[in-house]
Scaffold this active site. Structure first.
Site: not given
Lengths: 428, 428
Positions: B96, B117, B140, B163, B200, B242, B266, B319, B324
């Protein structure tokens, strides 16, 4: 194109069978078949138009276009999302902001959209979202209906290819807003909200005139000519300032784009700024129609500083627009009714509060003054200071009848002050 | 599509040469080649597909897709808009927010886009902008390339259907970021900016890992599961916090959408919120790449209240991400060089200031201390307090080396404080 690709696949099949066994040939054949299959997916020229949906379902399946919207109910954001199908929204100006606003409302499943524009799609519009190069030459309304009906066939689309600033165009515009074939609204028109997404002062004044005459709530939007600021504004005739009451804060300077183009000059525009303004406009629309969150009376966007000023504007008792003055009078006259409704609402809430007394049997008539009871009893004493938890969705303008001209002009001063602040920010 | 067809012709050529002589095979081969040639012509004559543009022109004609963007120069907003063609931007997650961000950058004429994607288009995605119902079932990335190449053939599009959270996917992701075929950047990668538009926590941590390893500047974006808030954040490895330094402010709770779906539940989403977040993200991207306005280190969006919190986050010296810590060390070590550069810049500005003395002939060696001279001379005394008119584009994190752990955790406290404010706002 799909037919041609199918024929190629058949040919490849024939060829494969006639080939001598060879791993080399096999691998090339497999690659070829995969390439053609991939092309077939790419070339799906026949739009897979989905059929209309009778009821909005909350079922979580990949094939449900409304699952993510109906989830707003489960999340406690919107009480009854499906009500969106009852609403009619008119969008005047299907340009960089209006077209994206139309797409957002279409994807949200709005009941009916009325689209107004007289212009055609040009390649020069391709720096904003929505229109595609193959639509160049089509009217913006036709191109919009083509795209929107593909996206969501459930939305009733009405397109008006006309210029609302002409006599004839204005008459058709007014008649279309009054048409109650789809549904009728409280104010007696056929639309729940008008969104103004035009790019010039003249057209804004026409929308203002129409909405004041029809007592039609509307929202204004605008993007500056340097493409890095914009605003949205809610206008409720008689209750908040109309477009003629006070000049808008952040808006194009009012020079018609057609005039500019003739001189070989054009305003700048960015898909980002227009996307943000369209997003804020339709978000405010959803909040207004579905009654959640706080509807913003005014929200500005300064892209260079990521600054978002807000404000409220009361109507100007000396507004030059006669219809605005009429609406102001009506709003003032309706004050007792509004007060009574507010009082009734509060009393019903107070009675709920009284029910929190635990002992219904009270032989000795002992009463304990409860917190929630005090709250319920104290509140009605003043109609302007609302009890805790009750917030006015829109700014109250009841005060204007009691204010002198001097006091009323304070809001214009505030406006001037805010404009100075904005200018100072831009000058930094 | 032209590229794919050319590849098919090449494959056919290879196959032809490896085939034994046979009139039957020859005739099939010729027929195949003719069919593909025919398809090539069909693809070319697709209505409206504009040809590539060699240079961006500012000419104000309807057929110029860049006139409204080049106008940003005339308006004094951007110094050299055409530089946009030199930049490569990677977008991870074409959902989106990512798809709209990709469309905005495409319409702005970005040089090269890398799209990542693994998912396919579903009808359930139709409540957000960009994808169309006829694309259901396509990946996509394929659907995005189809739409984006139609909108603007000048943009170089690279699509990666993978992925990034798998081992193999991560390796391809890293390799693609390092590929300098199009151009090379200051930090030695092949992209100027990475935009994270994933849904996510796991994927965000992977982008964070890649960017920390490559010292790659990136921007994070997110939308909450109730669809009514979101944020964007700029992350400069070693200089700003970060993703592992501090938990993000407004972001999905980290539950993978796939997990949720299995349980028949959902997350909610709205085209408005996602459009606004994509708009703010790409606006920040344009400001960062084309160097205009102020780049926001963090910008939140609360749709219910139209509240837009901003803040800055310094890296956490403790961290958990080792890359980082490496970048933090490098950033601290480069402090003398940064100070020298800042000093040189100020001195060059001071020498310009000295030139504002009007009398170049000065027989009596009289000197008048000029305002602009004082400004130039005073400034270099402190490297942290910059002279008037000089603003750091990004928050300085030089201080962290001198702060104790207690002081460093203040920024986490600030974060906690801001989160409480947000929660209080939401609870109202």
């Amino acid at each position: 194109m799909e037919v041609e690709l199918k024929e190629i696949l058949n040919d490849l099949d024939v060829l494969k069978r006639s080939l001598p066994d060879s791993t080399h040939n096999d691998s090339i054949m497999i690659k070829l078949q995969q390439r053609v299959e991939h092309l077939k997916n790419l070339a799906k020229s026949e739009p897979g138009r989905r059929s209309k949906v009778k009821d909005m379902s909350a079922e979580v399946v990949d094939s449900n276009p409304y699952s993510r919207l109906m989830a707003l109910q489960r999340m406690g954001i919107v009480k009854n999302y499906e009500r969106i199908r009852e609403f009619s929204v008119a969008i005047v100006g299907i340009g960089g902001v209006g077209s994206v606003a139309a797409e957002m409302l279409t994807r949200c499943g709005i009941g009916r959209l009325l689209l107004y524009d007289y212009d055609t799609v040009e390649l020069a519009n391709m720096n904003r979202l929505f229109f595609r190069p193959e639509q160049v030459g089509m009217t913006k309304t036709d191109a919009a209906v083509q795209t929107l009906s593909d996206i969501n066939p459930d939305v009733v689309l009405e397109s008006y290819t006309l210029n609302i600033t002409t006599m004839e165009g204005f008459e058709t515009f007014m008649a279309s807003l009054k048409n109650q074939n789809f549904s009728s609204t409280k104010n007696g028109t056929g639309v729940d909200l008008v969104l103004s997404c035009v790019d010039n002062y003249e057209a804004r004044m026409v929308v203002n005139q129409a909405c004041n005459e029809l007592s039609q709530t509307w929202m204004e939007s605008g993007v500056s000519e340097d493409a890095v600021s914009g605003h949205i504004q809610l206008l409720v005739p008689g209750e908040s300032a109309c477009f003629a009451c006070a000049p808008p804060l952040v808006v194009a300077s009012g020079v018609d784009e057609r005039t500019l183009k003739r001189e070989g000059v054009c305003a700048a525009s960015l898909p980002t700024t227009m996307g943000v303004v369209a997003g804020l406009l339709v978000q405010n629309t959803l909040k207004y129609l579905l009654q959640f969150g706080q509807v913003s009376p005014y929200l500005g966007y300064n892209a260079l500083k990521d600054f978002f000023p807000t404000m409220e504007m009361k109507p100007n008792p000396q507004c030059s627009n006669l219809a605005c003055l009429e609406r102001q009078k009506e709003y003032a006259l309706a004050k007792p009714a509004r007060d009574a409704a507010a009082k009734a609402k509060m009393e019903s809430e107070a009675s709920v509060a009284i029910e929190c007394a635990v002992h219904l049997d009270n032989e000795w008539n002992i009463s304990v003054v409860d917190d929630c009871e005090i709250e319920g009893k104290d509140a009605p004493s003043s109609s302007d200071t609302l009890p805790v938890g009750l917030v006015r969705e829109l700014p109250s303008a009841d005060e204007f009848q009691n204010t002198s001209v001097g006091e009323a002009s304070t809001s214009v001063d505030d406006l001037e002050e805010l404009r100075k602040q904005l200018e100072a920010l831009n000058a930094e």
